[in-house]
Write a protein that holds these residues in place. Structure first.
Motif, PDB file in Angstrom:
ATOM      1  N   ALA A  87       0.991  -1.475   0.082  1.00  0.00           N
ATOM      2  CA  ALA A  87      -0.084  -0.295   0.154  1.00  0.00           C
ATOM      3  C   ALA A  87       0.639   1.515  -0.197  1.00  0.00           C
ATOM      4  CB  ALA A  87      -0.245  -0.160   1.371  1.00  0.00           C
ATOM      5  N   ASN A  88       0.585   2.341  -0.992  1.00  0.00           N
ATOM      6  CA  ASN A  88       1.154   3.152  -1.075  1.00  0.00           C
ATOM      7  C   ASN A  88       0.291   4.170  -0.087  1.00  0.00           C
ATOM      8  OD1 ASN A  88       3.570   2.195  -1.769  1.00  0.00           O
ATOM      9  ND2 ASN A  88       3.323   3.682  -4.293  1.00  0.00           N
ATOM     10  N   ILE A  89       0.942   5.165   0.557  1.00  0.00           N
ATOM     11  CA  ILE A  89      -0.152   6.060   1.735  1.00  0.00           C
ATOM     12  C   ILE A  89       0.175   7.522   1.752  1.00  0.00           C
ATOM     13  CG2 ILE A  89      -1.014   6.746   3.719  1.00  0.00           C
ATOM     14  CD1 ILE A  89      -0.265   3.544   4.462  1.00  0.00           C
ATOM     15  N   ARG A  90       0.108   8.298   1.363  1.00  0.00           N
ATOM     16  CA  ARG A  90      -0.550  10.132   1.079  1.00  0.00           C
ATOM     17  C   ARG A  90      -0.658   9.815   2.212  1.00  0.00           C
ATOM     18  NH1 ARG A  90      -2.342  14.572  -3.108  1.00  0.00           N
ATOM     19  NH2 ARG A  90      -1.253  16.673  -1.667  1.00  0.00           N
ATOM     20  N   LEU A  91      -0.271  11.107   3.294  1.00  0.00           N
ATOM     21  CA  LEU A  91      -1.052  10.623   4.910  1.00  0.00           C
ATOM     22  C   LEU A  91      -1.259  11.691   4.893  1.00  0.00           C
ATOM     23  CD1 LEU A  91       2.463  10.414   6.685  1.00  0.00           C
ATOM     24  CD2 LEU A  91       0.450   9.118   6.400  1.00  0.00           C
ATOM     25  N   THR A  92      -2.402  11.991   5.384  1.00  0.00           N
ATOM     26  CA  THR A  92      -3.392  13.139   5.963  1.00  0.00           C
ATOM     27  C   THR A  92      -3.628  13.968   7.235  1.00  0.00           C
ATOM     28  OG1 THR A  92      -5.219  11.670   6.668  1.00  0.00           O
ATOM     29  CG2 THR A  92      -5.221  12.229   4.602  1.00  0.00           C
ATOM     30  N   ALA A  93      -3.608  15.067   7.298  1.00  0.00           N
ATOM     31  CA  ALA A  93      -3.926  16.269   8.319  1.00  0.00           C
ATOM     32  C   ALA A  93      -4.961  16.663   8.760  1.00  0.00           C
ATOM     33  CB  ALA A  93      -2.301  16.895   8.819  1.00  0.00           C
ATOM     34  N   MET A  94      -5.914  16.480   9.583  1.00  0.00           N
ATOM     35  CA  MET A  94      -6.332  17.217   9.614  1.00  0.00           C
ATOM     36  C   MET A  94      -7.086  17.282   8.541  1.00  0.00           C
ATOM     37  SD  MET A  94      -5.372  20.536  11.859  1.00  0.00           S
ATOM     38  CE  MET A  94      -3.313  20.319  12.641  1.00  0.00           C
ATOM     39  N   THR A  95      -7.393  16.421   8.632  1.00  0.00           N
ATOM     40  CA  THR A  95      -8.574  15.329   7.173  1.00  0.00           C
ATOM     41  C   THR A  95      -8.333  16.241   5.529  1.00  0.00           C
ATOM     42  OG1 THR A  95     -10.014  17.693   6.565  1.00  0.00           O
ATOM     43  CG2 THR A  95     -11.049  15.450   8.342  1.00  0.00           C
ATOM     44  N   LEU A  96      -6.416  16.489   5.622  1.00  0.00           N
ATOM     45  CA  LEU A  96      -5.884  17.752   4.430  1.00  0.00           C
ATOM     46  C   LEU A  96      -5.744  16.117   3.968  1.00  0.00           C
ATOM     47  CD1 LEU A  96      -6.115  20.911   5.613  1.00  0.00           C
ATOM     48  CD2 LEU A  96      -7.644  20.177   4.151  1.00  0.00           C
ATOM     49  N   LYS A  97      -4.984  16.596   2.421  1.00  0.00           N
ATOM     50  CA  LYS A  97      -4.078  15.142   1.937  1.00  0.00           C
ATOM     51  C   LYS A  97      -2.758  16.235   2.249  1.00  0.00           C
ATOM     52  CE  LYS A  97      -6.081  11.651  -0.138  1.00  0.00           C
ATOM     53  NZ  LYS A  97      -5.767  10.842   0.095  1.00  0.00           N
ATOM     54  N   THR A  98      -2.016  15.482   1.969  1.00  0.00           N
ATOM     55  CA  THR A  98      -0.214  16.253   2.280  1.00  0.00           C
ATOM     56  C   THR A  98       0.262  15.725   1.823  1.00  0.00           C
ATOM     57  OG1 THR A  98       1.230  14.879   4.141  1.00  0.00           O
ATOM     58  CG2 THR A  98      -1.154  16.416   5.019  1.00  0.00           C
ATOM     59  N   ASN A  99       1.700  16.665   1.647  1.00  0.00           N
ATOM     60  CA  ASN A  99       3.100  16.030   1.429  1.00  0.00           C
ATOM     61  C   ASN A  99       3.582  14.802   1.354  1.00  0.00           C
ATOM     62  OD1 ASN A  99       4.151  16.880  -1.392  1.00  0.00           O
ATOM     63  ND2 ASN A  99       5.959  17.961  -0.173  1.00  0.00           N
ATOM     64  N   GLN A 100       3.691  14.580   2.268  1.00  0.00           N
ATOM     65  CA  GLN A 100       3.986  13.447   3.061  1.00  0.00           C
ATOM     66  C   GLN A 100       3.599  11.684   2.926  1.00  0.00           C
ATOM     67  OE1 GLN A 100       4.119  16.640   4.623  1.00  0.00           O
ATOM     68  NE2 GLN A 100       5.969  16.489   3.817  1.00  0.00           N
ATOM     69  N   VAL A 101       4.680  11.166   3.047  1.00  0.00           N
ATOM     70  CA  VAL A 101       4.241  10.056   2.265  1.00  0.00           C
ATOM     71  C   VAL A 101       4.559   8.515   2.545  1.00  0.00           C
ATOM     72  CG1 VAL A 101       3.735  10.417  -0.206  1.00  0.00           C
ATOM     73  CG2 VAL A 101       5.782   9.187   0.745  1.00  0.00           C
ATOM     74  N   ALA A 102       3.663   7.305   3.004  1.00  0.00           N
ATOM     75  CA  ALA A 102       4.165   6.166   3.721  1.00  0.00           C
ATOM     76  C   ALA A 102       4.284   5.097   2.250  1.00  0.00           C
ATOM     77  CB  ALA A 102       3.515   5.975   5.123  1.00  0.00           C
ATOM     78  N   ILE A 103       4.916   4.123   2.883  1.00  0.00           N
ATOM     79  CA  ILE A 103       5.054   2.736   2.148  1.00  0.00           C
ATOM     80  C   ILE A 103       4.632   1.625   3.130  1.00  0.00           C
ATOM     81  CG2 ILE A 103       5.564   1.006   0.619  1.00  0.00           C
ATOM     82  CD1 ILE A 103       7.652   3.147  -0.935  1.00  0.00           C
ATOM     83  N   ALA A 104       3.612   0.890   2.903  1.00  0.00           N
ATOM     84  CA  ALA A 104       3.350  -0.024   3.969  1.00  0.00           C
ATOM     85  C   ALA A 104       3.492  -1.720   3.417  1.00  0.00           C
ATOM     86  CB  ALA A 104       2.781   0.057   4.494  1.00  0.00           C
ATOM     87  N   GLN A 105       4.187  -3.080   3.176  1.00  0.00           N
ATOM     88  CA  GLN A 105       4.641  -4.076   2.708  1.00  0.00           C
ATOM     89  C   GLN A 105       3.986  -5.131   4.357  1.00  0.00           C
ATOM     90  OE1 GLN A 105       7.596  -3.635  -0.154  1.00  0.00           O
ATOM     91  NE2 GLN A 105       5.921  -2.517  -1.386  1.00  0.00           N
TER      92      GLN A 105
ATOM     93  N   SER B  72       1.683  14.956  14.491  1.00  0.00           N
ATOM     94  CA  SER B  72       1.054  14.648  14.770  1.00  0.00           C
ATOM     95  C   SER B  72       0.382  13.942  14.728  1.00  0.00           C
ATOM     96  CB  SER B  72       0.194  15.431  15.726  1.00  0.00           C
ATOM     97  OG  SER B  72      -0.572  14.294  17.459  1.00  0.00           O
ATOM     98  N   ALA B  73      -0.978  14.184  13.729  1.00  0.00           N
ATOM     99  CA  ALA B  73      -1.527  14.049  13.074  1.00  0.00           C
ATOM    100  C   ALA B  73      -1.622  13.886  11.957  1.00  0.00           C
ATOM    101  CB  ALA B  73      -3.073  15.413  12.139  1.00  0.00           C
ATOM    102  N   GLN B  74       0.014  13.747  11.463  1.00  0.00           N
ATOM    103  CA  GLN B  74       0.059  13.125  10.211  1.00  0.00           C
ATOM    104  C   GLN B  74       1.042  10.732  10.770  1.00  0.00           C
ATOM    105  OE1 GLN B  74       3.804  14.451   8.186  1.00  0.00           O
ATOM    106  NE2 GLN B  74       2.473  14.964   6.835  1.00  0.00           N
TER     107      GLN B  74
END
Length: 431
Positions: free
Chosen positions: A251-269, A298-300
Motif C-alpha cells: 500500500a502506498n499511503i499519502r498521509l492526511t492531517a486534519m482531513t487534508l491530504k499532505t505532501n508526506q507519504v508512506a509505504i506499507a508492505q 502528530s496528525a500525520q
C-alpha cells in the motif's frame, strides 16, 4: 552495449565520471590504497565502461543534467503515482529499467567498484553491532532492517546549506558510492530509505541486480523540483530481498492531517518469510519537517497508525515501522506511537542503560541557521511479536568531527539505523 553484469555495474557507478573532480582528502581510503597525491589509474575495464557510458550519455536527450543522467522516456508506473503538475513536467528524470540488463551482480564486485571511485576519500567509520539477544532462541535467521534518510541530492547541493561541508563532498558521482558502500557493508534484508531522488537511475537498477525488489513512492510536491537541474521528485523507497520474502500486499499511503491530504507519504508492505512462513508488515515514512509543525506531524502520525491498524488487522500481523519522523521523543507524534494499541516499542531505546532512553542524536549538522543535533529517526516494532537481537551503534562525536554531517567520510546528514529482528516463539493469535 554491456556484455557482463560487472561492466554494467562500472558504467552505472562511473556514468558521471567526465565531470568528476577529486580533491585530496585527509587519510587513505584503504590501507593498500596509494597516496592521495598519486591516485591509482583506473583499470582498463573501468575505463572501457566509463567510455561506453559517456558515449551513451552524449547520445541521450539534451535534458540530462549534472545531478543525474536520466533519459527522456517516461516511466509509466511512476507517472501514475504523481499527482502534482510540477512533477509531471519532468518526465525526463523518470527512467525505465532496461530489461536487457537484469543479470545479477556480485555485491563484492559492486563494493569493489565503489571503493575504486572512493579511493582518495577517508575510510568508512567503524560501527559495531550491540548484542541485545535475550534467552529466547530462534530457529530461523534474523531479519536485518536498515532505516536511513540518505539526503536528497537536489536538497544537499541546492537547498540545505551545509556551511561546513565542502561542496566536493556532495557531488553525486562519489556520494552515491558512499551510500552504496554503507548499504553493502551491513547487507540488510530490508532497506527503508527517505529522500530518495535517484531511484530509477541508481538504486533500482543496482539493488535489483543484488536481489532486491523495490517500491518507490514520491512526494506529490517534492521540494527537489524547485532546485535547478534536479533529478525529479524525492520520496520513500522500500527494498526487500526476494530470496527471503514474498510480497503479500503493498500500500502506498499519502498521509492526511486534519482531513487534508499532505505532501508526506508512506509505504506499507506485508511480507511472508520463505523460511518460516511467518508474515509481518514493514512500513517506511517521512513526516513533515521543521519547528512549528508539531501538531501537523502528530496528525500525520495518527493517520499512519490508523492505516497500519487496518493493514495489520488490529495488530494480528507483526509490524516494523521505519522513518524519519522529524520529531524528538518529547513530541506528541512520538507519544502516539509509544502508546498505540499496536503495542510498539522503539528499537534503539534498547541501547540505553535503562532501555527507556532514545539515543542523544540521529542527525547532526551545521547550517547557516546554526548547529542542529536531534533524534528524529526511529525503528518501531511489535514488542509482543518480535525480539531485537542486535542494533548498530551510532557514530561517536569524535567520529563525526567538528564539521558534523554530511562530510567526505559520510554521505548524509542522518545516521543509518540497523537492527536484527526475530519472531517470538509464543505467537498465539498472530499470523
Amino acid at each position: 552495449m554491456f556484455h557482463s553484469p560487472r561492466r554494467l555495474c562500472s558504467a552505472l557507478l562511473q556514468r558521471d565520471a567526465p565531470g568528476l573532480r577529486r580533491l585530496p582528502a585527509p587519510g587513505l581510503r584503504r590501507p593498500l590504497s596509494p597516496p592521495a597525491s598519486a591516485p591509482r589509474p583506473a583499470s582498463p575495464r573501468l575505463l572501457a565502461a566509463v567510455s561506453a557510458a559517456s558515449g551513451a550519455a552524449r547520445s541521450c536527450s539534451r535534458t540530462a543534467c549534472s545531478m543525474g543522467t536520466g533519459t527522456s522516456r517516461l516511466y509509466s508506473a511512476l507517472a501514475k503515482t504523481l499527482n502534482s503538475s510540477a512533477a509531471s513536467q519532468h518526465p525526463e528524470y523518470l527512467v525505465s529499467p532496461d530489461p536487457e540488463h537484469l543479470e545479477p551482480i556480485d555485491p563484492k564486485e559492486l563494493l569493489e567498484e565503489c571503493r575504486a571511485v572512493l579511493h582518495t576519500r577517508p575510510p568508512r567509520f567503524q560501527r559495531d553491532f550491540v548484542d541485545l539477544r535475550t534467552d529466547c532462541p530462534s530457529t530461523h535467521p534474523p531479519i536485518r532492517v536498515m532505516q536511513w534518510n540518505i539526503l536528497a541530492q537536489a536538497l544537499g547541493e541546492g537547498k540545505d546549506n551545509f556551511v561546513q561541508c565542502p561542496v566536493e563532498a556532495l557531488k553525486w558521482e562519489e556520494r552515491k558510492c558512499l551510500i552504496l558502500e554503507e548499504i553493502l557493508a551491513y547487507q540488510p534484508d530490508i532497506l527503508c530509505l527517505q529522500e530518495v531522488d535517484h531511484y530509477f537511475d541508481t538504486f533500482q537498477p543496482l539493488l535489483s541486480r543484488l536481489g532486491y525488489q523495490g517500491t518507490f513512492f514520491p512526494k506529490p510536491w517534492s521540494p527537489c523540483l524547485d532546485v535547478e537541474h534536479n533529478n525529479g521528485p524525492d520520496g520513500c523507497a522500500l527494498f526487500f530481498l526476494q530470496n527471503r520474502f514474498k510480497l503479500v500486499n503493498s500500500a502506498n499511503i499519502r498521509l492526511t492531517a486534519m482531513t487534508l491530504k499532505t505532501n508526506q507519504v508512506a509505504i506499507a508492505q506485508t511480507l511472508e518469510c520463505k523460511e518460516s512462513g511467518r508474515q509481518f508488515c514493514i512500513a517506511v515514512t517521512h513526516l513533515k519537517a521543521r519547528t512549528g509543525w508539531e501538531r501537523f506531524r502528530s496528525a500525520q502520525g495518527c493517520d499512519l497508525l490508523q492505516n497500519l491498524q487496518n493493514i495489520t488487522q488490529g495488530a494480528k500481523i507483526p509490524l516494523i515501522v521505519c522513518g524519519d519522523f522529524n520529531a524528538e521523543p518529547t513530541e506528541e507524534v512520538y507519544k502516539h506511537f509509544a502508546s498505540s494499541s499496536l503495542n510498539l516499542n522503539s528499537a534503539y531505546k534498547l541501547l540505553s542503560a535503562d532501555g527507556q532512553s532514545e539515543p542523544p542524536y540521529t542527525t547532526w549538522k551545521i547550517r547557516t541557521s546554526g548547529e542542529c543535533r536531534h533524534t528524529l529517526d526511529y525503528i518501531w516494532y511489535s514488542k509482543h511479536a518480535l525480539n531485537v537481537r542486535s542494533a548498530l551503534n551510532l557514530l561517536t562525536e569524535e567520529q563525526i568531527g567538528p564539521n558534523r554531517l554530511p562530510s567526505f567520510n559520510y554521505p548524509s546528514d542522518h545516521l543509518s539505523l540497523v537492527c536484527d529482528f526475530s519472531f517470538t516463539e509464543e505467537t498465539d493469535g498472530l499470523l
